[in-house]
Design a protein around this motif. Structure first.
Motif: not given
Length: 298
Positions: A29-38, A64-71, A90-96
């Protein structure tokens, strides 16, 4: 018929398999931009008639897991397939943080070489298997254990990647290598079962650092190597093999029908002179087809 799609999501990975059985699989998963909703809408639409869905995480790298919380919010992840690890960042991200919650929670299934699971590679009266097999990691292998140590200490994550293979009965086969690095692949060549595979997604997005070694290519004998998205100066172009480069092609949709694979891309200006032209139009921007080879050509 199986549909496999590789989304063009920048320097990261996101794939789905709409199986010819009652299965649906997302890989990374790599949801990072304008196409996420699509993209999420498409994943929901393609999976809605499937009885079993799974998410396979090849390894714990951000791209490989960016935006997994959105999905997970819009298409709940009920089966999270992951290599058992205790990666720290470090630092921990929301996706991580969300990845860790899934990895350490009740939805996790830890994958390893030769593992078996109902509906992944074991069918029953309720539904057929998905056609997916896990070729790596061997958790007892020295090189993997060293890679896992580095992962768990936050040093590096690439070489804990799973190797995933999909096979359509009497049809094409497809392989994902995550971000494995060349030297690591060379080190484990005698501890992984490799066989002729129709389409291989090049490791580490096609970067030279993840060049698939000749010792692997001789066994895989791929008909197509898909080179992912990364700066062109970092890519290895696999001279002598048919390739599709996602930097140029955009989204790649593969329609696996019997012993054929038909290729479509999102870039209407992209063409491929080494595929067979069967004049198809099932999806926009058809670029050609291949007939699956069963005998080695090397």
């Amino acid at each position: 018929m199986t549909i496999i799609k590789s989304f063009s999501v920048g320097d990261g990975d996101l794939f789905y398999i709409r199986h010819n059985s009652d299965n649906f699989t997302i890989i990374d998963c790599n949801l990072t931009g304008d196409r996420d909703a699509e993209i999420i809408v498409e994943l929901i639409e393609q999976s809605k008639l499937k009885g079993i869905s799974r998410f396979i995480s090849t390894h714990p790298d951000q791209d490989h897991f960016e935006g997994i919380e959105k999905l997970d919010a819009y298409l709940p992840i009920t089966n999270f397939y992951v290599v058992n690890n205790k990666a720290v960042k470090a630092p921990k991200t929301l996706s991580f943080n969300h990845y860790c919650d899934l990895r350490d929670g009740t939805k996790a299934y830890y994958i390893f070489k030769g593992c078996s699971r109902r509906w992944m590679n074991l069918g029953d009266a309720e539904r057929d298997a998905s056609g997916i097999s896990v070729l790596w990691p061997n958790t007892e292998n020295y090189y993997f254990q060293e890679a896992l140590r580095k992962c768990n200490s936050g040093e590096s994550f690439n070489n804990v990647s799973a190797v995933i293979r999909y096979k359509l009965a009497d049809g094409a086969s497809v392989m994902w290598l995550g971000d494995l690095e060349t030297e690591f692949m060379e080190n484990i060549v005698n501890d992984i079962t490799l066989e002729k595979t129709t389409i291989v997604f090049a490791a580490h997005h096609g970067r030279s650092s993840g060049k698939i070694p000749d010792s692997w290519l001789r066994k895989l004998d791929p008909q197509i190597i898909v080179i992912g998205e990364a700066p062109s100066r970092h890519l290895h172009y696999y001279t002598g093999y048919k390739t599709i480069t996602q930097n140029s092609a955009g989204d790649i949709t593969m329609d696996l029908v019997d012993n054929k694979v038909h290729f479509y891309v999102s870039n209407s200006k992209y063409s491929h002179g080494k595929l067979d032209d069967e004049g198809l139009s099932k999806f926009p921007n058809y670029i050609g087809s291949i007939t699956v080879e069963t005998e080695y050509t090397l």
